[in-house]
Design a protein around this motif. Structure first.
Motif, mmCIF file in Angstrom:
data_model
loop_
_atom_site.group_PDB
_atom_site.id
_atom_site.type_symbol
_atom_site.label_atom_id
_atom_site.label_comp_id
_atom_site.label_asym_id
_atom_site.label_seq_id
_atom_site.Cartn_x
_atom_site.Cartn_y
_atom_site.Cartn_z
ATOM 1 N N THR A 1 44.758 42.256 47.744
ATOM 2 C CA THR A 1 45.956 42.787 48.392
ATOM 3 C C THR A 1 45.758 44.269 48.651
ATOM 4 O O THR A 1 44.757 44.855 48.239
ATOM 5 C CB THR A 1 47.192 42.577 47.492
ATOM 6 N N VAL B 1 43.576 37.851 45.229
ATOM 7 C CA VAL B 1 44.512 36.746 45.429
ATOM 8 C C VAL B 1 44.382 35.717 44.314
ATOM 9 O O VAL B 1 45.343 35.009 44.020
ATOM 10 C CB VAL B 1 44.367 36.103 46.828
ATOM 11 N N LEU C 1 46.972 36.524 41.879
ATOM 12 C CA LEU C 1 48.296 36.109 42.345
ATOM 13 C C LEU C 1 48.513 34.615 42.102
ATOM 14 O O LEU C 1 49.584 34.198 41.664
ATOM 15 C CB LEU C 1 48.471 36.427 43.832
#
Length: 55
Positions: A15, A21, A24
């Motif tokens: 990000t 990611v 995430l």
């Protein structure tokens, strides 16, 4: 997710603030996406901006 990886998306995409990611996906407990990212080459031991790892 696998469609994106097959199309050439980088599994170690980060990000704007440097968070992979993969982190995430793990944060929202999405094991399918996390598994696809790791299967596609994401490094679960890649250091995060704070020095920890996503795994």
């Amino acid at each position: 997710m696998s469609v994106l990886l097959e199309a050439g998306a980088a599994p170690d995409t980060v990000t704007d603030d440097g968070l992979p990611v993969l982190c995430l996906a793990l944060g929202i407990h999405d094991t399918a996406v996390a598994g696809a990212l790791v299967g596609g080459g994401a490094d679960p031991d890649r250091p995060l901006p704070d020095g920890t790892t996503p795994s």
